[in-house]
Motif scaffolding. Sequence first.
Motif, PDB file in Angstrom:
ATOM      1  N   UNK A  96       0.840  -1.198   0.000  1.00 36.55           N
ATOM      2  CA  UNK A  96       0.000   0.000   0.000  1.00 36.55           C
ATOM      3  C   UNK A  96       0.876   1.249   0.000  1.00 36.55           C
ATOM      4  N   UNK A  97       0.247   2.380  -0.243  1.00 36.54           N
ATOM      5  CA  UNK A  97       0.969   3.646  -0.230  1.00 36.54           C
ATOM      6  C   UNK A  97       1.603   3.935   1.117  1.00 36.54           C
ATOM      7  N   UNK A  98       0.883   3.624   2.174  1.00 36.19           N
ATOM      8  CA  UNK A  98       1.402   3.852   3.520  1.00 36.19           C
ATOM      9  C   UNK A  98       2.603   2.956   3.802  1.00 36.19           C
ATOM     10  N   UNK A  99       2.543   1.724   3.366  1.00 31.95           N
ATOM     11  CA  UNK A  99       3.674   0.810   3.579  1.00 31.95           C
ATOM     12  C   UNK A  99       4.895   1.234   2.778  1.00 31.95           C
ATOM     13  N   UNK A 100       4.662   1.689   1.553  1.00 36.00           N
ATOM     14  CA  UNK A 100       5.804   2.156   0.756  1.00 36.00           C
ATOM     15  C   UNK A 100       6.413   3.419   1.368  1.00 36.00           C
ATOM     16  N   UNK A 101       5.574   4.246   1.960  1.00 35.04           N
ATOM     17  CA  UNK A 101       6.073   5.441   2.655  1.00 35.04           C
ATOM     18  C   UNK A 101       6.939   5.042   3.849  1.00 35.04           C
ATOM     19  N   UNK A 102       6.550   3.988   4.537  1.00 35.33           N
ATOM     20  CA  UNK A 102       7.361   3.494   5.654  1.00 35.33           C
ATOM     21  C   UNK A 102       8.709   2.976   5.172  1.00 35.33           C
ATOM     22  N   UNK A 103       8.729   2.341   4.025  1.00 29.94           N
ATOM     23  CA  UNK A 103       9.996   1.856   3.453  1.00 29.94           C
ATOM     24  C   UNK A 103      10.907   3.041   3.127  1.00 29.94           C
ATOM     25  N   UNK A 104      10.341   4.074   2.548  1.00 31.38           N
ATOM     26  CA  UNK A 104      11.147   5.266   2.225  1.00 31.38           C
ATOM     27  C   UNK A 104      11.627   5.939   3.496  1.00 31.38           C
ATOM     28  N   UNK A 105      10.769   6.035   4.494  1.00 32.57           N
ATOM     29  CA  UNK A 105      11.188   6.616   5.773  1.00 32.57           C
ATOM     30  C   UNK A 105      12.362   5.839   6.366  1.00 32.57           C
ATOM     31  N   UNK A 106      12.284   4.522   6.303  1.00 29.59           N
ATOM     32  CA  UNK A 106      13.388   3.702   6.809  1.00 29.59           C
ATOM     33  C   UNK A 106      14.651   3.959   6.006  1.00 29.59           C
ATOM     34  N   UNK A 107      14.530   4.042   4.678  1.00 26.41           N
ATOM     35  CA  UNK A 107      15.696   4.267   3.814  1.00 26.41           C
ATOM     36  C   UNK A 107      16.348   5.612   4.115  1.00 26.41           C
ATOM     37  N   UNK A 108      15.552   6.645   4.262  1.00 31.05           N
ATOM     38  CA  UNK A 108      16.080   7.981   4.562  1.00 31.05           C
ATOM     39  C   UNK A 108      16.665   8.032   5.967  1.00 31.05           C
ATOM     40  N   UNK A 109      16.050   7.312   6.913  1.00 34.14           N
ATOM     41  CA  UNK A 109      16.587   7.263   8.269  1.00 34.14           C
ATOM     42  C   UNK A 109      17.929   6.535   8.286  1.00 34.14           C
ATOM     43  N   UNK A 110      18.003   5.450   7.535  1.00 34.83           N
ATOM     44  CA  UNK A 110      19.222   4.646   7.490  1.00 34.83           C
ATOM     45  C   UNK A 110      20.339   5.363   6.715  1.00 34.83           C
ATOM     46  N   UNK A 120      10.092  11.538   0.116  1.00 33.95           N
ATOM     47  CA  UNK A 120       8.740  11.000   0.107  1.00 33.95           C
ATOM     48  C   UNK A 120       8.485  10.281  -1.209  1.00 33.95           C
ATOM     49  N   UNK A 121       7.493   9.484  -1.200  1.00 36.03           N
ATOM     50  CA  UNK A 121       7.107   8.771  -2.407  1.00 36.03           C
ATOM     51  C   UNK A 121       6.053   7.755  -2.062  1.00 36.03           C
ATOM     52  N   UNK A 122       5.072   7.644  -2.912  1.00 35.88           N
ATOM     53  CA  UNK A 122       3.994   6.707  -2.649  1.00 35.88           C
ATOM     54  C   UNK A 122       3.936   5.747  -3.821  1.00 35.88           C
ATOM     55  N   UNK A 123       4.242   4.517  -3.544  1.00 38.22           N
ATOM     56  CA  UNK A 123       4.259   3.479  -4.565  1.00 38.22           C
ATOM     57  C   UNK A 123       3.115   2.524  -4.281  1.00 38.22           C
ATOM     58  N   UNK A 124       2.100   2.536  -5.128  1.00 35.91           N
ATOM     59  CA  UNK A 124       0.966   1.642  -4.937  1.00 35.91           C
ATOM     60  C   UNK A 124       0.817   0.766  -6.177  1.00 35.91           C
ATOM     61  N   UNK A 125       0.239  -0.394  -5.969  1.00 37.96           N
ATOM     62  CA  UNK A 125      -0.012  -1.298  -7.086  1.00 37.96           C
ATOM     63  C   UNK A 125       1.154  -2.219  -7.403  1.00 37.96           C
ATOM     64  N   UNK A 126       2.140  -2.259  -6.545  1.00 37.28           N
ATOM     65  CA  UNK A 126       3.301  -3.123  -6.758  1.00 37.28           C
ATOM     66  C   UNK A 126       3.353  -4.183  -5.672  1.00 37.28           C
ATOM     67  N   UNK A 127       3.856  -5.323  -6.052  1.00 37.69           N
ATOM     68  CA  UNK A 127       4.043  -6.376  -5.058  1.00 37.69           C
ATOM     69  C   UNK A 127       5.364  -6.122  -4.331  1.00 37.69           C
ATOM     70  N   UNK A 128       5.543  -6.838  -3.244  1.00 35.41           N
ATOM     71  CA  UNK A 128       6.779  -6.689  -2.467  1.00 35.41           C
ATOM     72  C   UNK A 128       7.999  -7.085  -3.295  1.00 35.41           C
ATOM     73  N   UNK A 129       7.819  -8.002  -4.219  1.00 33.02           N
ATOM     74  CA  UNK A 129       8.925  -8.429  -5.066  1.00 33.02           C
ATOM     75  C   UNK A 129       9.280  -7.359  -6.096  1.00 33.02           C
ATOM     76  N   UNK A 130       8.305  -6.610  -6.592  1.00 31.51           N
ATOM     77  CA  UNK A 130       8.528  -5.575  -7.603  1.00 31.51           C
ATOM     78  C   UNK A 130       9.009  -4.259  -7.005  1.00 31.51           C
ATOM     79  N   UNK A 134      11.312  -0.970  -8.645  1.00 30.59           N
ATOM     80  CA  UNK A 134      10.552   0.241  -8.974  1.00 30.59           C
ATOM     81  C   UNK A 134      11.109   1.436  -8.200  1.00 30.59           C
ATOM     82  N   UNK A 135      11.394   1.249  -6.919  1.00 27.45           N
ATOM     83  CA  UNK A 135      11.950   2.337  -6.114  1.00 27.45           C
ATOM     84  C   UNK A 135      13.341   2.733  -6.624  1.00 27.45           C
ATOM     85  N   UNK A 136      14.155   1.754  -6.977  1.00 24.82           N
ATOM     86  CA  UNK A 136      15.484   2.057  -7.517  1.00 24.82           C
ATOM     87  C   UNK A 136      15.395   2.855  -8.805  1.00 24.82           C
ATOM     88  N   UNK A 137      14.480   2.468  -9.693  1.00 23.89           N
ATOM     89  CA  UNK A 137      14.290   3.203 -10.948  1.00 23.89           C
ATOM     90  C   UNK A 137      13.797   4.620 -10.671  1.00 23.89           C
TER      91      UNK A 137
END
Length: 190
Positions: A96-110, A120-130, A134-137
């Motif tokens: 979900x968008x909220x989960x992808x936001x948490x991933x970005x928050x972790x990345x920026x914190x790390x 910030x960034x909201x990535x929706x419609x992607x599986x955990x494998x994709x 997608x974030x790297x691109x």
Amino acid sequence: MWGLFELLRFSFSSIIWGILITAICLALFFFLIRGWYRNATFTPISYVIGFFLFLLLAFQCTMIVGAIKIINISPYYESQIQQLVGTYFPPSQEITGQESEQVIDWLVTEYPILQHYFDTGEFTGYTAQQLPAVMGAEIRSFLRFYILRRLLWCLGFVIVGAVLVIRSISKQKRYNNYTSTTFTDSNDVF
């Protein structure tokens, strides 16, 4: 401004390369102006303008070099995202968008250097494998646009600096004393 200090911690070589690129560009800048205005001399104001132009361009070039370094190591960030996503989400789960936001928050914190380029960034419609690919691109795409903006700022600074330096140079008129020489026909000499 804090981005410059964070880059210092991230990579001292970004600052060295940024200053080196700026020095070469400014040398070319003054060389070209000198070539176009051969009979002009630079005034102290011209050099003060050059100094401020150096500071502005050095900051921009350092940020550009830092962005290029992040683009080059973006596969590392992708692998970090892959590990994080693999730890918390099954591969087929849609993020979900909220989960992808948490991933970005972790990345920026790390990796705090990344907050100066995106946060910030909201990535929706992607599986955990994709998601990691997608974030790297998206990171690479955003940083390319960031570099373009920095280059446009550099171009603007150079144009304004060129106008100011050209207005500040002292133009001296050179008078060439040509002696009047008369030529006679060779038949008249003999």
